[in-house]
Design an enzyme around this catalytic site. Structure first.
Site, PDB file in Angstrom:
ATOM      1  N   ASN A   9       4.725   0.907   1.316  1.00  0.00           N
ATOM      2  CA  ASN A   9       3.478   1.461   0.783  1.00  0.00           C
ATOM      3  C   ASN A   9       2.419   0.368   0.868  1.00  0.00           C
ATOM      4  O   ASN A   9       2.436  -0.564   0.071  1.00  0.00           O
ATOM      5  CB  ASN A   9       3.714   1.899  -0.677  1.00  0.00           C
ATOM      6  CG  ASN A   9       2.444   2.384  -1.344  1.00  0.00           C
ATOM      7  OD1 ASN A   9       1.408   2.544  -0.694  1.00  0.00           O
ATOM      8  ND2 ASN A   9       2.524   2.622  -2.652  1.00  0.00           N
ATOM      9  N   TRP A  10       1.546   0.511   1.861  1.00  0.00           N
ATOM     10  CA  TRP A  10       0.532  -0.535   2.063  1.00  0.00           C
ATOM     11  C   TRP A  10      -0.540  -0.518   0.978  1.00  0.00           C
ATOM     12  O   TRP A  10      -1.349  -1.424   0.888  1.00  0.00           O
ATOM     13  CB  TRP A  10      -0.136  -0.364   3.433  1.00  0.00           C
ATOM     14  CG  TRP A  10       0.698  -0.809   4.598  1.00  0.00           C
ATOM     15  CD1 TRP A  10       2.022  -1.159   4.579  1.00  0.00           C
ATOM     16  CD2 TRP A  10       0.267  -0.959   5.957  1.00  0.00           C
ATOM     17  NE1 TRP A  10       2.433  -1.511   5.838  1.00  0.00           N
ATOM     18  CE2 TRP A  10       1.376  -1.403   6.702  1.00  0.00           C
ATOM     19  CE3 TRP A  10      -0.936  -0.751   6.619  1.00  0.00           C
ATOM     20  CZ2 TRP A  10       1.308  -1.648   8.080  1.00  0.00           C
ATOM     21  CZ3 TRP A  10      -1.009  -0.994   7.985  1.00  0.00           C
ATOM     22  CH2 TRP A  10       0.104  -1.443   8.700  1.00  0.00           C
ATOM     23  N   HIS A  94       2.528   8.383  -7.609  1.00  0.00           N
ATOM     24  CA  HIS A  94       2.663   6.937  -7.811  1.00  0.00           C
ATOM     25  C   HIS A  94       2.032   6.576  -9.161  1.00  0.00           C
ATOM     26  O   HIS A  94       1.026   7.150  -9.559  1.00  0.00           O
ATOM     27  CB  HIS A  94       1.973   6.195  -6.665  1.00  0.00           C
ATOM     28  CG  HIS A  94       2.322   4.741  -6.644  1.00  0.00           C
ATOM     29  ND1 HIS A  94       1.750   3.841  -7.508  1.00  0.00           N
ATOM     30  CD2 HIS A  94       3.210   4.043  -5.898  1.00  0.00           C
ATOM     31  CE1 HIS A  94       2.276   2.643  -7.278  1.00  0.00           C
ATOM     32  NE2 HIS A  94       3.170   2.742  -6.305  1.00  0.00           N
ATOM     33  N   GLU A  96       0.219   4.226 -10.008  1.00  0.00           N
ATOM     34  CA  GLU A  96      -1.188   3.818  -9.917  1.00  0.00           C
ATOM     35  C   GLU A  96      -2.090   5.048  -9.892  1.00  0.00           C
ATOM     36  O   GLU A  96      -3.179   5.041 -10.461  1.00  0.00           O
ATOM     37  CB  GLU A  96      -1.397   2.939  -8.674  1.00  0.00           C
ATOM     38  CG  GLU A  96      -0.813   1.554  -8.899  1.00  0.00           C
ATOM     39  CD  GLU A  96      -0.352   0.837  -7.640  1.00  0.00           C
ATOM     40  OE1 GLU A  96      -0.709   1.251  -6.530  1.00  0.00           O
ATOM     41  OE2 GLU A  96       0.384  -0.156  -7.794  1.00  0.00           O
ATOM     42  N   GLU A 166      10.250   3.785  -9.918  1.00  0.00           N
ATOM     43  CA  GLU A 166       9.436   2.577  -9.929  1.00  0.00           C
ATOM     44  C   GLU A 166       9.013   2.270 -11.367  1.00  0.00           C
ATOM     45  O   GLU A 166       8.016   2.828 -11.855  1.00  0.00           O
ATOM     46  CB  GLU A 166       8.176   2.769  -9.078  1.00  0.00           C
ATOM     47  CG  GLU A 166       8.444   3.040  -7.618  1.00  0.00           C
ATOM     48  CD  GLU A 166       7.261   2.617  -6.737  1.00  0.00           C
ATOM     49  OE1 GLU A 166       7.502   1.879  -5.781  1.00  0.00           O
ATOM     50  OE2 GLU A 166       6.120   3.002  -7.022  1.00  0.00           O
TER      51      GLU A 166
HETATM   52  P1  13P Z   1       5.428  -3.981  -5.235  1.00  0.00           P
HETATM   53  O1  13P Z   1       6.563  -3.982  -4.251  1.00  0.00           O
HETATM   54  O2  13P Z   1       4.226  -4.752  -4.761  1.00  0.00           O
HETATM   55  O3  13P Z   1       5.879  -4.372  -6.607  1.00  0.00           O
HETATM   56  O4  13P Z   1       4.911  -2.460  -5.347  1.00  0.00           O
HETATM   57  C1  13P Z   1       5.838  -1.458  -5.537  1.00  0.00           C
HETATM   58  C2  13P Z   1       5.161  -0.167  -5.347  1.00  0.00           C
HETATM   59  O5  13P Z   1       4.318   0.233  -6.124  1.00  0.00           O
HETATM   60  C3  13P Z   1       5.517   0.609  -4.148  1.00  0.00           C
HETATM   61  O6  13P Z   1       5.011   1.903  -4.214  1.00  0.00           O
END
Ligand code: 13P
Length: 251
Positions: A9-10, A94, A96, A166
């Site tokens: 996931n960029w 996600h 975020e 996550e």
């Molecule tokens: P990181 O690998 O930077 O902790 O991010 C995880 C993520 O949110 C993948 O969707």
């Protein structure tokens, strides 16, 4: 036996050049791995990254989709549009997006549905905050997100979904869940998936772990019985990290 899946996931990072650099760096990992590999660049890079990965085993993924098929939704992208770009997977829910864009479980469910209708496989994210874990509510929170995000889906549609666990406190913090913490939550998730459809279907579904996965910790995490792959953020942008994570995925 579940085939591992490694998805990068960029987020809002990367550029046209990164896909070519990454492809070169991944060459021998792609030869060795039994995993499906997906790269999810920002919308604006789907075309160029897709062209770069043409005739390679790397699948193109997206990071988001709108819940409606078309209409007056300025700035949004629909599932048929993703389909036209040959996008095979799409991240939904996600943390975020849940936190910064008020994406509720109900919206996540709509997005899962619209993706499935358009032949795109959802990667549905679930995960608890630090406060929720400290309050001992982590399992309850994740089960609720799962139930709401997949509610009413036919069993064979559910089977086309991938779940990514996550924990919010592990994302971008360098603090991974321990392999035991992750595996135990994955087991809770699989049991819930079995309740939502059947044990036979749940056994076939892939559950990814995400949160500070890198080339050093991938092997141990991916070695856990219930961890079927990784959703990788920061390390998916690094040519000295992502290939190692792919190599660590053994079927
Ligand atoms: P990181 O690998 O930077 O902790 O991010 C995880 C993520 O949110 C993948 O969707």
């Amino acid at each position: 036996m579940r085939k591992p899946l490694i998805a990068g996931n960029w987020k809002m990072n990367g550029n046209r050049g990164l896909a070519a650099e990454m492809l070169q760096a991944m060459e021998s990992s792609l030869d060795q791995t039994s995993a499906d590999v997906v790269v999810c660049p920002p919308f604006s890079l789907l075309q160029s990254v897709g062209e770069c990965f043409e005739n390679t085993p790397v699948f193109l993924g997206a990071q988001n989709v709108h819940a409606q098929l078309s209409g007056a939704y300025t700035g949004e992208i629909s599932a048929p549009m993703l389909n036209e770009m040959d996008v095979k997977w799409c991240i939904v829910g996600h943390s975020e997006r849940r936190a910064q864009f008020s994406e509720t479980d109900a919206i996540v469910r709509q997005k899962v549905g619209i993706l499935l209708q358009n032949g795109i496989q959802p990667i549905m994210c679930v995960g608890e905050s630090l406060e929720e874990r400290e309050a001992g509510k982590h399992e309850e929170v994740v089960v609720e997100q799962l139930k709401n995000g997949l509610s009413g889906l036919a069993a064979d549609d559910q089977l086309r979904c991938t779940i990514a666990y996550e924990p919010v406190w592990a994302i971008g913090t360098g603090k991974t869940a321990t392999p035991e913490q992750a595996n135990s939550m994955h087991l809770v998730i699989r049991n819930q998936l079995a309740e939502l459809s059947t044990e036979q279907f749940a056994t076939k579904m892939r559950i990814l772990y995400g949160g500070s996965v890198n080339a050093d910790n991938a092997e141990e995490l991916l070695g856990q019985s219930e961890i079927d792959g990784a959703l990788v953020g920061g390390a998916s942008l690094k040519t000295d990290q992502f290939p190692g994570i792919i190599t660590a995925a053994k079927g």
